[in-house]
Design an enzyme around this catalytic site. Structure first.
Site, PDB file in Angstrom:
ATOM      1  N   LYS A 155      32.188  39.673  24.454  1.00  0.00           N
ATOM      2  CA  LYS A 155      33.431  39.129  23.894  1.00  0.00           C
ATOM      3  C   LYS A 155      33.212  38.236  22.668  1.00  0.00           C
ATOM      4  O   LYS A 155      34.091  38.135  21.827  1.00  0.00           O
ATOM      5  CB  LYS A 155      34.189  38.344  24.972  1.00  0.00           C
ATOM      6  CG  LYS A 155      34.872  39.233  25.993  1.00  0.00           C
ATOM      7  CD  LYS A 155      35.587  38.397  27.039  1.00  0.00           C
ATOM      8  CE  LYS A 155      36.749  39.157  27.638  1.00  0.00           C
ATOM      9  NZ  LYS A 155      37.555  38.333  28.541  1.00  0.00           N
ATOM     10  N   ASP A 157      43.994  37.441  26.258  1.00  0.00           N
ATOM     11  CA  ASP A 157      43.784  36.735  27.537  1.00  0.00           C
ATOM     12  C   ASP A 157      44.622  35.458  27.627  1.00  0.00           C
ATOM     13  O   ASP A 157      45.217  35.173  28.677  1.00  0.00           O
ATOM     14  CB  ASP A 157      42.305  36.362  27.708  1.00  0.00           C
ATOM     15  CG  ASP A 157      41.456  37.532  28.188  1.00  0.00           C
ATOM     16  OD1 ASP A 157      42.002  38.469  28.789  1.00  0.00           O
ATOM     17  OD2 ASP A 157      40.230  37.494  27.954  1.00  0.00           O
TER      18      ASP A 157
HETATM   19  P1  NAP Z   1      31.413  34.034  31.195  1.00  0.00           P
HETATM   20  O1  NAP Z   1      31.793  33.903  29.773  1.00  0.00           O
HETATM   21  O2  NAP Z   1      30.116  34.648  31.571  1.00  0.00           O
HETATM   22  O3  NAP Z   1      31.514  32.528  31.828  1.00  0.00           O
HETATM   23  C1  NAP Z   1      31.262  32.307  33.188  1.00  0.00           C
HETATM   24  C2  NAP Z   1      31.318  30.802  33.482  1.00  0.00           C
HETATM   25  O4  NAP Z   1      31.097  30.640  34.879  1.00  0.00           O
HETATM   26  C3  NAP Z   1      30.266  29.967  32.766  1.00  0.00           C
HETATM   27  O5  NAP Z   1      30.807  28.678  32.517  1.00  0.00           O
HETATM   28  C4  NAP Z   1      29.168  29.879  33.806  1.00  0.00           C
HETATM   29  O6  NAP Z   1      28.350  28.722  33.688  1.00  0.00           O
HETATM   30  C5  NAP Z   1      29.978  29.752  35.078  1.00  0.00           C
HETATM   31  N1  NAP Z   1      29.204  30.134  36.246  1.00  0.00           N
HETATM   32  C6  NAP Z   1      28.612  31.335  36.481  1.00  0.00           C
HETATM   33  N2  NAP Z   1      27.971  31.291  37.664  1.00  0.00           N
HETATM   34  C7  NAP Z   1      28.140  30.034  38.156  1.00  0.00           C
HETATM   35  C8  NAP Z   1      27.691  29.373  39.339  1.00  0.00           C
HETATM   36  N3  NAP Z   1      26.919  30.006  40.239  1.00  0.00           N
HETATM   37  N4  NAP Z   1      28.043  28.079  39.526  1.00  0.00           N
HETATM   38  C9  NAP Z   1      28.797  27.432  38.611  1.00  0.00           C
HETATM   39  N5  NAP Z   1      29.253  28.002  37.464  1.00  0.00           N
HETATM   40  C10 NAP Z   1      28.924  29.302  37.253  1.00  0.00           C
HETATM   41  O7  NAP Z   1      32.498  34.864  31.973  1.00  0.00           O
HETATM   42  P2  NAP Z   1      34.089  34.884  31.690  1.00  0.00           P
HETATM   43  O8  NAP Z   1      34.426  35.892  30.664  1.00  0.00           O
HETATM   44  O9  NAP Z   1      34.515  33.478  31.466  1.00  0.00           O
HETATM   45  O10 NAP Z   1      34.668  35.428  33.070  1.00  0.00           O
HETATM   46  C11 NAP Z   1      34.578  34.673  34.265  1.00  0.00           C
HETATM   47  C12 NAP Z   1      35.329  35.430  35.355  1.00  0.00           C
HETATM   48  O11 NAP Z   1      36.722  35.389  35.074  1.00  0.00           O
HETATM   49  C13 NAP Z   1      34.963  36.926  35.384  1.00  0.00           C
HETATM   50  O12 NAP Z   1      33.933  37.158  36.304  1.00  0.00           O
HETATM   51  C14 NAP Z   1      36.241  37.591  35.826  1.00  0.00           C
HETATM   52  O13 NAP Z   1      36.188  37.765  37.228  1.00  0.00           O
HETATM   53  C15 NAP Z   1      37.322  36.572  35.497  1.00  0.00           C
HETATM   54  N6  NAP Z   1      38.211  37.066  34.415  1.00  0.00           N
HETATM   55  C16 NAP Z   1      39.409  37.554  34.783  1.00  0.00           C
HETATM   56  C17 NAP Z   1      40.291  37.999  33.828  1.00  0.00           C
HETATM   57  C18 NAP Z   1      41.627  38.529  34.267  1.00  0.00           C
HETATM   58  O14 NAP Z   1      42.313  39.165  33.458  1.00  0.00           O
HETATM   59  N7  NAP Z   1      42.012  38.287  35.498  1.00  0.00           N
HETATM   60  C19 NAP Z   1      39.961  37.960  32.469  1.00  0.00           C
HETATM   61  C20 NAP Z   1      38.702  37.434  32.110  1.00  0.00           C
HETATM   62  C21 NAP Z   1      37.835  37.003  33.102  1.00  0.00           C
HETATM   63  P3  NAP Z   1      27.039  28.752  32.760  1.00  0.00           P
HETATM   64  O15 NAP Z   1      27.550  28.746  31.332  1.00  0.00           O
HETATM   65  O16 NAP Z   1      26.326  27.514  33.137  1.00  0.00           O
HETATM   66  O17 NAP Z   1      26.300  30.009  33.100  1.00  0.00           O
END
Ligand code: NAP
Length: 274
Positions: free
Chosen positions: A71, A107
């Site tokens: 992204k 989003d």
């Molecule tokens: P991302 O950019 O990879 O960010 C993930 C975040 O979660 C980072 O801040 C990461 O921390 C944190 N994290 C990961 N594992 C963790 C753990 N074990 N403990 C604490 N924090 C943790 O991913 P994203 O794009 O934000 O997406 C996150 C989730 O949102 C996706 O998996 C998806 O399920 C959901 N989502 C849903 C929609 C929807 O339309 N419903 C749209 C987008 C995303 P670090 O930086 O420290 O690794």
């Protein structure tokens, strides 16, 4: 509507993509609006993203979605970045404007619809966002536009502060450390594989709302714990549906009927193999 020489390509670029519900949503949208296109999910390794975007150009794709982990990287591979994608710092949609390939983001708009239309939240609502990645950044922009009071928690404090600053830059106020949030938003992938959130977020009370951006057939441990405590719960389906509807409109100029998308999403997630 697919399988003719005139059929156009819509694509998802991600890594991995095998559990995505987007193909089901966009095929339903094509069917309902009479758009002659097919939507295919491509698992693209980060080292191949530039080639994949060039491929979209060469094939004359009608548009594309971009998901984790591409992204942010995709912003450097397009002709222009929209103000919205710039604001969020990430793109989830590639679309065309007069022959130029644009990186856009639906989003934050989609999530704001969920916050206002589905959950009835208003300005000043106290919200804690868990996570500091792309979804958290979209949440920060949406909550800023709502005029919410926001606090961001992430395991890396400097990243939480960055996302908090983004919310404030878009109109949010800071939620004080001692104040309890009315709404907790999970914007981490925790729960996808049935993992709980860190302990404080697992102990909600009946006056609180748990919004999990993760979507999957079964409620996540976060939503199960919140429901057991009597809190209101919502999963990520609403946001998924709303961002997809806006992306489809960017590609085609047509707004797909939301009930049709909701039914397709329910079939994809809750049906056999969902
Ligand atoms: P991302 O950019 O990879 O960010 C993930 C975040 O979660 C980072 O801040 C990461 O921390 C944190 N994290 C990961 N594992 C963790 C753990 N074990 N403990 C604490 N924090 C943790 O991913 P994203 O794009 O934000 O997406 C996150 C989730 O949102 C996706 O998996 C998806 O399920 C959901 N989502 C849903 C929609 C929807 O339309 N419903 C749209 C987008 C995303 P670090 O930086 O420290 O690794």
């Amino acid at each position: 509507m697919t399988g003719r020489a005139s059929t156009r390509l819509l694509a998802l670029l991600g890594h991995p993509v095998d559990h995505s519900a987007s193909p089901a949503l966009h095929h339903a949208a094509c069917e309902a609006t009479g758009i002659d296109a097919t939507y295919l999910a491509f698992d693209v390794a980060p080292s191949r993203l530039a080639a994949a975007v060039e491929g979209l150009r060469a094939l004359g794709a009608l548009g594309a979605n971009v998901t984790v982990p591409h992204k942010q990287a995709v912003l450097d591979l397009v002709d222009a970045v929209t103000d919205e994608a710039h604001a969020v710092g990430a793109a989830n949609t590639l679309c065309w404007d007069d022959g130029r390939l644009l990186a856009d983001n639906t989003d934050a708009t989609g999530l704001l619809e969920v916050l206002t239309d589905d959950l009835g939240l208003q300005a000043q609502t106290a919200v804690e966002v868990v996570g500091a990645g792309g979804a958290a950044r979209a949440a920060a922009v949406a909550l800023g536009r709502l005029g919410a009071r926001v606090r961001v928690w992430a395991r890396r404090r400097e990243r939480a502060e960055e996302v908090q600053a983004l919310a404030l830059a878009h109109g949010a106020q800071a939620l004080e450390a001692r104040e309890r949030p009315e709404v907790v938003v999970n914007a981490t992938p925790l729960g996808l594989a049935d993992e709980p959130l860190p302990e404080p977020f697992m102990a909600l009370t009946p006056d609180q709302t748990a919004l999990d951006l993760v979507y999957r057939p079964e409620p996540t441990p976060f939503l199960r714990a919140a429901a057991r405590a009597g809190a209101r719960t919502a999963d990520g389906r609403g946001m998924l549906l709303a961002q997809a509807a806006h992306a489809f409109e960017r590609w085609t100029g047509l707004a797909p009927p939301r009930p049709v998308l909701a039914a397709a999403l329910a079939r994809a997630l809750d049906g056999p193999g969902g």
